[in-house]
Motif scaffolding. Structure first.
Motif, PDB file in Angstrom:
ATOM      1  N   ARG A  48      41.774  74.676  28.273  1.00  0.00           N
ATOM      2  CA  ARG A  48      41.057  75.414  27.456  1.00  0.00           C
ATOM      3  C   ARG A  48      41.204  77.142  27.958  1.00  0.00           C
ATOM      4  NH1 ARG A  48      34.747  74.620  28.941  1.00  0.00           N
ATOM      5  NH2 ARG A  48      35.364  72.477  28.950  1.00  0.00           N
ATOM      6  N   ILE A  49      40.935  77.892  26.801  1.00  0.00           N
ATOM      7  CA  ILE A  49      41.127  79.494  27.214  1.00  0.00           C
ATOM      8  C   ILE A  49      39.802  79.914  26.765  1.00  0.00           C
ATOM      9  CG2 ILE A  49      42.334  81.528  26.331  1.00  0.00           C
ATOM     10  CD1 ILE A  49      44.691  79.821  25.826  1.00  0.00           C
ATOM     11  N   GLY A  50      38.881  80.343  27.632  1.00  0.00           N
ATOM     12  CA  GLY A  50      37.636  80.935  27.504  1.00  0.00           C
ATOM     13  C   GLY A  50      37.035  79.792  27.201  1.00  0.00           C
ATOM     14  N   ASN A  51      36.165  80.023  26.053  1.00  0.00           N
ATOM     15  CA  ASN A  51      35.232  79.009  25.688  1.00  0.00           C
ATOM     16  C   ASN A  51      35.631  77.715  24.402  1.00  0.00           C
ATOM     17  OD1 ASN A  51      32.487  78.109  25.963  1.00  0.00           O
ATOM     18  ND2 ASN A  51      31.752  79.245  24.234  1.00  0.00           N
ATOM     19  N   TRP A  54      41.424  74.911  23.248  1.00  0.00           N
ATOM     20  CA  TRP A  54      42.750  75.060  22.269  1.00  0.00           C
ATOM     21  C   TRP A  54      43.393  73.972  21.917  1.00  0.00           C
ATOM     22  CZ3 TRP A  54      42.954  79.252  19.262  1.00  0.00           C
ATOM     23  CH2 TRP A  54      42.032  80.293  19.637  1.00  0.00           C
ATOM     24  N   PRO A 100      30.580  83.493  20.696  1.00  0.00           N
ATOM     25  CA  PRO A 100      30.520  83.171  22.325  1.00  0.00           C
ATOM     26  C   PRO A 100      29.251  82.453  22.721  1.00  0.00           C
ATOM     27  CG  PRO A 100      30.536  85.570  21.698  1.00  0.00           C
ATOM     28  CD  PRO A 100      30.410  85.102  20.462  1.00  0.00           C
TER      29      PRO A 100
END
Length: 155
Positions: A48-51, A54, A100
């Motif tokens: 994952r990248i952030g929330n 991917w 977000p």
């Protein structure tokens, strides 16, 4: 185990053998696509990248491409409907990337619900084949279509 994952697992255990043994080429390709998705998914679900997950989102996009290819290649209705549900799944990943406040958990639940609907599209394709009396491609078919003898000519 929570009810939704349990229902999903029971559905897979029931539908995959039925679709493989009683379906045509489109149903078998659908099972193969789903199996690839289910085996690769756990391997990439933690990237994952952030929330946003991917790698899982890219896998969902690839699966959507496979369903669209199957819908264009076959003359069956269910791959097109399953592709529509898969499109909603891909849109859901885009919504997670743009919002977000959404958590990855809500995305997983939405993906699972849409996945169940797509899975039952596959079952609907097998049911249609059975009701239409079409022969399955499997040599070890779970049923044989009933053929009516030709009507005798009237004299």
């Amino acid at each position: 185990m929570y009810p939704l994952p349990a229902f999903f697992l029971i559905s897979i255990i029931f539908i995959f053998p039925l679709a493989w043994l009683g379906g045509g080429h489109a149903e078998r390709r659908g099972v193969a696509l789903l199996l690839c998705m289910y085996f690769i998914g756990p391997l990439v679900q933690h990237i994952r990248i952030g929330n946003l997950l991917w790698a899982e989102a890219l896998l969902e996009v690839a699966f959507l491409g496979g369903l669209i290819w199957l819908a264009l290649k076959s003359n069956r209705w269910w791959p097109l409907v399953a592709a529509a549900f898969q499109t909603m799944t891909v849109i859901m990943y885009a919504a997670i990337a743009l919002t977000p406040e959404m958590t990855p958990r809500s995305g997983v639940v939405a993906s699972m619900v849409l996945g169940v609907l797509g899975l039952y599209c596959l079952l609907g394709g097998v049911a249609e084949r059975i009701l239409a009396g079409e022969a399955p491609v499997s040599a070890t078919a779970i049923w044989t279509p009933v053929r009516k003898p030709p009507a005798a000519p009237h004299s």
